[in-house]
Write a protein that holds these residues in place. Structure first.
Motif, PDB file in Angstrom:
ATOM      1  N   GLY A  24       0.797  -1.217   0.000  1.00 44.25           N
ATOM      2  CA  GLY A  24       0.000   0.000   0.000  1.00 44.25           C
ATOM      3  C   GLY A  24       0.825   1.259   0.000  1.00 44.25           C
ATOM      4  N   ALA A  25       1.923   1.254   0.791  1.00 45.84           N
ATOM      5  CA  ALA A  25       2.727   2.478   0.920  1.00 45.84           C
ATOM      6  C   ALA A  25       3.367   2.853  -0.407  1.00 45.84           C
ATOM      7  N   GLU A  26       3.916   1.835  -1.118  1.00 40.39           N
ATOM      8  CA  GLU A  26       4.574   2.134  -2.395  1.00 40.39           C
ATOM      9  C   GLU A  26       3.551   2.580  -3.445  1.00 40.39           C
ATOM     10  N   GLU A  27       2.372   1.959  -3.429  1.00 37.95           N
ATOM     11  CA  GLU A  27       1.343   2.335  -4.397  1.00 37.95           C
ATOM     12  C   GLU A  27       0.861   3.762  -4.158  1.00 37.95           C
ATOM     13  N   ILE A  28       0.694   4.105  -2.870  1.00 35.25           N
ATOM     14  CA  ILE A  28       0.262   5.463  -2.527  1.00 35.25           C
ATOM     15  C   ILE A  28       1.293   6.473  -2.986  1.00 35.25           C
ATOM     16  N   GLU A  29       2.577   6.193  -2.705  1.00 33.42           N
ATOM     17  CA  GLU A  29       3.638   7.112  -3.086  1.00 33.42           C
ATOM     18  C   GLU A  29       3.711   7.275  -4.591  1.00 33.42           C
ATOM     19  N   GLN A  30       3.521   6.161  -5.334  1.00 27.61           N
ATOM     20  CA  GLN A  30       3.582   6.218  -6.785  1.00 27.61           C
ATOM     21  C   GLN A  30       2.428   7.058  -7.341  1.00 27.61           C
ATOM     22  N   LEU A  31       1.226   6.868  -6.792  1.00 23.45           N
ATOM     23  CA  LEU A  31       0.081   7.660  -7.233  1.00 23.45           C
ATOM     24  C   LEU A  31       0.293   9.140  -6.949  1.00 23.45           C
ATOM     25  N   TYR A  32       0.892   9.424  -5.793  1.00 26.66           N
ATOM     26  CA  TYR A  32       1.139  10.827  -5.422  1.00 26.66           C
ATOM     27  C   TYR A  32       2.115  11.470  -6.400  1.00 26.66           C
ATOM     28  N   ARG A  33       3.192  10.752  -6.750  1.00 25.28           N
ATOM     29  CA  ARG A  33       4.174  11.287  -7.690  1.00 25.28           C
ATOM     30  C   ARG A  33       3.568  11.471  -9.078  1.00 25.28           C
ATOM     31  N   GLU A  34       2.726  10.520  -9.502  1.00 27.08           N
ATOM     32  CA  GLU A  34       2.087  10.648 -10.812  1.00 27.08           C
ATOM     33  C   GLU A  34       1.183  11.879 -10.856  1.00 27.08           C
ATOM     34  N   LYS A  35       0.491  12.141  -9.745  1.00 27.90           N
ATOM     35  CA  LYS A  35      -0.384  13.314  -9.695  1.00 27.90           C
ATOM     36  C   LYS A  35       0.428  14.600  -9.814  1.00 27.90           C
ATOM     37  N   ILE A  36       1.572  14.638  -9.137  1.00 26.21           N
ATOM     38  CA  ILE A  36       2.434  15.819  -9.206  1.00 26.21           C
ATOM     39  C   ILE A  36       2.914  16.052 -10.632  1.00 26.21           C
TER      40      ILE A  36
ATOM     41  N   LEU B 252      -9.617  -3.256   9.227  1.00 28.44           N
ATOM     42  CA  LEU B 252     -10.874  -2.611   8.876  1.00 28.44           C
ATOM     43  C   LEU B 252     -10.824  -1.959   7.495  1.00 28.44           C
ATOM     44  N   PHE B 253      -9.623  -1.607   7.028  1.00 29.88           N
ATOM     45  CA  PHE B 253      -9.492  -0.865   5.775  1.00 29.88           C
ATOM     46  C   PHE B 253      -8.857  -1.693   4.659  1.00 29.88           C
ATOM     47  N   ARG B 254      -8.876  -2.997   4.795  1.00 31.12           N
ATOM     48  CA  ARG B 254      -8.352  -3.850   3.734  1.00 31.12           C
ATOM     49  C   ARG B 254      -9.263  -3.801   2.513  1.00 31.12           C
ATOM     50  N   GLY B 255      -8.677  -3.524   1.371  1.00 31.86           N
ATOM     51  CA  GLY B 255      -9.436  -3.514   0.129  1.00 31.86           C
ATOM     52  C   GLY B 255     -10.103  -2.205  -0.204  1.00 31.86           C
ATOM     53  N   VAL B 256      -9.994  -1.196   0.656  1.00 29.67           N
ATOM     54  CA  VAL B 256     -10.628   0.092   0.347  1.00 29.67           C
ATOM     55  C   VAL B 256      -9.761   0.855  -0.652  1.00 29.67           C
ATOM     56  N   SER B 257     -10.289   1.926  -1.184  1.00 27.49           N
ATOM     57  CA  SER B 257      -9.579   2.700  -2.202  1.00 27.49           C
ATOM     58  C   SER B 257      -8.446   3.514  -1.586  1.00 27.49           C
ATOM     59  N   ASN B 258      -7.493   3.855  -2.437  1.00 22.36           N
ATOM     60  CA  ASN B 258      -6.380   4.699  -1.977  1.00 22.36           C
ATOM     61  C   ASN B 258      -6.849   6.090  -1.570  1.00 22.36           C
ATOM     62  N   ASP B 259      -7.905   6.576  -2.229  1.00 22.29           N
ATOM     63  CA  ASP B 259      -8.442   7.886  -1.857  1.00 22.29           C
ATOM     64  C   ASP B 259      -8.915   7.885  -0.414  1.00 22.29           C
ATOM     65  N   LEU B 260      -9.572   6.820   0.003  1.00 28.28           N
ATOM     66  CA  LEU B 260     -10.051   6.739   1.380  1.00 28.28           C
ATOM     67  C   LEU B 260      -8.878   6.676   2.359  1.00 28.28           C
ATOM     68  N   ILE B 261      -7.836   5.920   2.004  1.00 30.19           N
ATOM     69  CA  ILE B 261      -6.644   5.853   2.861  1.00 30.19           C
ATOM     70  C   ILE B 261      -6.043   7.239   3.025  1.00 30.19           C
ATOM     71  N   PHE B 262      -5.952   7.985   1.927  1.00 27.59           N
ATOM     72  CA  PHE B 262      -5.409   9.347   1.985  1.00 27.59           C
ATOM     73  C   PHE B 262      -6.241  10.213   2.928  1.00 27.59           C
ATOM     74  N   GLN B 263      -7.565  10.146   2.776  1.00 28.90           N
ATOM     75  CA  GLN B 263      -8.436  11.005   3.579  1.00 28.90           C
ATOM     76  C   GLN B 263      -8.379  10.638   5.054  1.00 28.90           C
ATOM     77  N   LEU B 264      -8.364   9.351   5.354  1.00 21.68           N
ATOM     78  CA  LEU B 264      -8.298   8.924   6.754  1.00 21.68           C
ATOM     79  C   LEU B 264      -6.979   9.334   7.392  1.00 21.68           C
ATOM     80  N   ALA B 265      -5.879   9.109   6.664  1.00 18.74           N
ATOM     81  CA  ALA B 265      -4.560   9.453   7.212  1.00 18.74           C
ATOM     82  C   ALA B 265      -4.438  10.950   7.461  1.00 18.74           C
ATOM     83  N   SER B 266      -5.101  11.755   6.626  1.00 17.64           N
ATOM     84  CA  SER B 266      -5.017  13.204   6.797  1.00 17.64           C
ATOM     85  C   SER B 266      -5.719  13.681   8.058  1.00 17.64           C
ATOM     86  N   GLU B 267      -6.694  12.905   8.532  1.00 17.39           N
ATOM     87  CA  GLU B 267      -7.473  13.320   9.708  1.00 17.39           C
ATOM     88  C   GLU B 267      -6.982  12.689  11.004  1.00 17.39           C
ATOM     89  N   MET B 268      -5.956  11.847  10.937  1.00 10.76           N
ATOM     90  CA  MET B 268      -5.454  11.191  12.137  1.00 10.76           C
ATOM     91  C   MET B 268      -4.715  12.185  13.032  1.00 10.76           C
TER      92      MET B 268
END
Length: 542
Positions: free
Chosen positions: A4-16, A374-390
């Motif tokens: 998950g961590a590598e996929e999130i980082e890759q998506l973030y770099r692609e967006k940039i 609890l968050f297995r299989g959810v979208s990366n967008d949801l992971i981003f949003q949850l992590a931002s509010e922690m």
């Protein structure tokens, strides 16, 4: 998910790259400004033959010039005051030093700079040249005029050895200390102490050299501050004259009285007047800063003691149990210690813009949130949003995080440490489970809309991530599909559990889902389900 961590980082770099373009040095403009004292390792795409101010070789060159500045800070005032015709070796050394500063003048025309309005790195040669030409260029050129040349081409009153070289001290010495103050690799307290000491010594040294200059160039040596007590001072050794001049300078600086040495003529009196006025400001500056540095290290301790005293008085006035008073004091002590050690992050995060807070939270917490059951299989967008509010919080050993039967307003993810799950039976607490790194606490109460099932108590110093129930449900409302996945993960977790309490919760949740009275996508409302919602509930139960 694979990673998950590598996929999130890759998506973030692609967006940039989509937003700013691949390889553009404007893609992350904030990285052009390094942290205090940092050495940026990122290579920026700038024009050919233009030097980056963060280039490692240019940094080394600036460090070399610092050594020459320190040499100039002592030698130039000394030459100005004491030397009419310096030794050949010293003259050669001065010319070599001037040569290095001449090279720096040429190099400055090719060094990119940051625009103060936009904070962008400017690498256009014309703009670089214009900025330097209208700021320090004239001073730098005049300061490298060879002393021997100045004595031949300038009028008599400007033929003083080293006069023009003193101009470089204004810029170079101040820039040197300003750079040290912002360098986080050095302790700020000791840098400031060293700066204040050097400023005082430099002022004493310059004033001493100027005092001797006034005495040595006065028409009647006997009517000078030094000649009145030393009739043959011009024939004394250089060390004796320098020590006497420094004594005169320090006596004037500290205003303790001059003794046998004091101003004798009008020129010396005028210089003494301005020097003592300068000393008033210097002493206020030094004493004020030293007092501030000393108080800065003790004011937090004083505030901590006042806080502890107030907390103790509060507990005694309200007749709180002793163990609860101890928990209050222990928590305040932990907060004080974590502030000193840099572990407390929330105050720093709160002072930053929302976008930066979100980026930091994603970087720090996304990989951990992604591994929670609890968050297995959810979208990366949801992971981003949850992590931002922690929100990260620290708890001491034997401190309650959640109380049994309390309202479920938050749930927690354990980052470090360990906690016990306790229930109250027959008036006694019993340990029914344990949570470790990556486990959830309180999520059943939040998701099932019921009071908390367990008391969560830390076993050791622990860090937890807290997420508010309302914030969590609002995020789920914007991600309907992920809400279904989360409820499915919760049901699966309850089915795999052998705890009788959780088995009862499972039956209750299944009944509520079957009647359509529980659905995260509707915030847990008791409204009659739509056909679409009933289909979702039936699919989950199957």
């Amino acid at each position: 998910m694979a990673d998950g961590a590598e996929e999130i980082e890759q998506l973030y770099r692609e967006k940039i790259e989509q937003l700013y373009g691949e390889g553009s040095h404007y893609s992350l403009p904030t990285e052009n400004l390094p942290s205090l004292g940092a050495r940026s390792k990122r290579r920026f795409k700038i024009r050919r033959f233009i030097v980056s101010p963060y280039d490692r070789r240019y940094r080394a060159w600036k460090n070399f010039l610092v050594v020459l500045v320190l040499y100039s800070a002592f030698v130039i005032p000394f030459e100005f005051g004491f030397l009419e015709d310096p030794a050949r070796l010293l003259s050669i050394t001065d010319n070599v030093v001037n040569g290095f500063f001449a090279i720096d003048i040429v190099l400055t025309f090719f060094v990119a700079f940051h625009d103060r309005a936009t904070y962008l790195l400017v690498d256009e040669p014309k703009k670089i040249a214009w900025k330097y030409a209208r700021t320090w260029f004239v001073f730098d050129v005049v300061s490298i005029i060879p002393p021997d040349l100045a004595r031949n081409i300038f009028p008599y009153f400007l033929r003083i050895y080293g006069l023009f070289n003193m101009l470089r001290l204004w810029r170079r010495v101040s820039a040197f200390f300003a750079r040290l103050e912002k360098d986080s690799n050095f302790n700020y307290f000791w840098v400031r102490c060293a700066e204040l000491t050097c400023v005082t010594l430099f002022a004493v040294h310059c004033a001493g050299c100027f005092y001797y200059f006034l005495a040595a160039h006065y028409p009647d040596p006997s009517r000078t501050w030094m000649g009145a007590s030393m009739t043959d001072f011009l024939h004394q050794s250089l060390w004796t004259r320098y020590a006497t001049s420094i004594y005169m300078s320090i006596s004037t600086l500290t205003t303790v009285g001059h003794g046998d040495f004091h101003a004798k003529n009008t020129t010396e009196m005028i210089f003494s007047i301005f020097y003592m006025l300068f000393n008033l400001g210097l002493k206020v500056y030094v004493i004020g800063h030293m007092t501030n540095l000393v108080l800065h290290g003790t004011i937090r301790t004083g505030q901590f003691r006042d806080t502890i005293q107030a907390a103790s008085s509060f507990g005694q006035r309200n007749q709180l149990p002793v163990h609860l008073q101890d928990q209050i004091i222990a928590h305040l002590c932990l907060k004080f210690r974590t502030d000193l050690e840099g572990l407390q992050q929330q105050e720093t995060l709160d002072s930053l813009p929302k976008a930066i807070q979100s980026s930091i939270s994603r970087f720090k917490f996304s990989s951990l949130v992604d591994k929670v059951y609890l968050f297995r299989g959810v979208s990366n967008d949801l992971i981003f949003q949850l992590a931002s509010e922690m929100k990260a919080e620290y708890f001491l050993p034997q401190e309650d995080v959640i109380l049994q039967h309390e309202t479920p307003t938050d749930f927690y993810i354990l980052v470090t440490g360990a906690v016990d799950l306790l229930v109250l039976e027959n008036g006694a607490e019993q340990v029914v489970g344990e949570a470790k790194t990556g486990d959830l606490c309180g999520e059943i109460g939040v998701l099932c809309y019921r009071p908390q099932l367990f008391t969560v108590r830390t076993k050791q110093l622990s860090q937890l991530l807290r997420l508010n129930r309302t914030t969590f449900l609002n995020i789920i409302l914007a991600n309907v599909g992920d809400g279904t996945i989360i409820m499915n993960n919760l049901l699966q977790h309850l089915k795999e559990s052998t705890d009788p309490v959780l088995e009862g919760v499972l039956l209750e949740v299944e009944n509520m889902l079957a009647r359509g009275r529980m659905d995260l996508t509707r915030g847990g409302s008791n409204l009659v389900p739509t056909p679409e919602e009933s289909t979702i509930s039936n699919n989950i139960l199957q």
